[in-house]
Write a protein that holds these residues in place. Structure first.
Motif, PDB file in Angstrom:
ATOM      1  N   TRP A   9       0.662  -1.198  -0.083  1.00  0.00           N
ATOM      2  CA  TRP A   9      -0.047  -0.069   0.127  1.00  0.00           C
ATOM      3  C   TRP A   9       0.769   1.135   0.098  1.00  0.00           C
ATOM      4  N   GLN A  36      -5.914  -9.101  -4.163  1.00  0.00           N
ATOM      5  CA  GLN A  36      -6.014  -7.599  -3.831  1.00  0.00           C
ATOM      6  C   GLN A  36      -7.497  -7.607  -3.251  1.00  0.00           C
ATOM      7  N   ASP A  40      -8.530  -6.447   0.502  1.00  0.00           N
ATOM      8  CA  ASP A  40      -9.380  -5.435   0.690  1.00  0.00           C
ATOM      9  C   ASP A  40     -10.704  -5.679   1.520  1.00  0.00           C
TER      10      ASP A  40
END
Length: 153
Positions: A9, A36, A40
């Motif tokens: 990040w 990803q 998340d």
């Protein structure tokens, strides 16, 4: 979270993030969108916080377990501090103990130790013990055997 995810990040101003995102899309064909997405969701749903809590509890338990073994078997051989966090305990061996000889003796028995000289070329007194990786049984057996080897050097 997991070494295999290969996800990172970055935080910054919107124009910088937009430019970096564009560069990433043009150059990085190996990132998994699915990975990803999963990360998340993991972060957004609080699962990561639960995971951190569990890991911290396990590490604290393992640290306590290791300290008990050190207290029982290493009190006359070394000193140490109880770390507030992390994965390692640093042992300061008595000055008459050759860490070099100990390293090779331990290696012959399948015990890998990390001499302080790996991290600081001038450190000939310390061992860095990891309490996070090995099974509890192997950790106990390895430390007890290591104390026996030190006594016999």
């Amino acid at each position: 979270m997991s070494p295999g995810l290969r996800i990172g990040w970055i935080v910054g101003p919107d124009p910088v993030i937009e430019r970096l995102s564009d560069i990433k899309m043009q150059t990085d064909y190996e990132s998994s969108s699915l990975s990803q997405y999963v990360v998340d969701k993991w972060l957004a749903d609080g699962i990561y916080e639960d995971y951190l809590k569990q890991i911290r509890e396990q590490l604290k338990f393992r640290r306590g377990f290791t300290i008990q073994i050190l207290t029982e078997y290493f009190s006359e051989l070394a000193t140490w501090n109880i770390p507030k966090g992390g994965f390692y305990i640093w042992l300061r061996l008595q000055p008459n103990i050759s860490i070099r000889k100990l390293f090779y003796a331990a290696l012959q028995e399948g015990i890998l130790i990390n001499p302080g000289s790996i991290y600081d070329k001038n450190d000939q007194d310390h061992l860095r013990l990891s309490f996070s990786f090995a099974s509890m049984e192997d950790l106990e057996k390895g430390l007890i055997r290591l104390s026996e080897m030190i006594k016999n050097l």
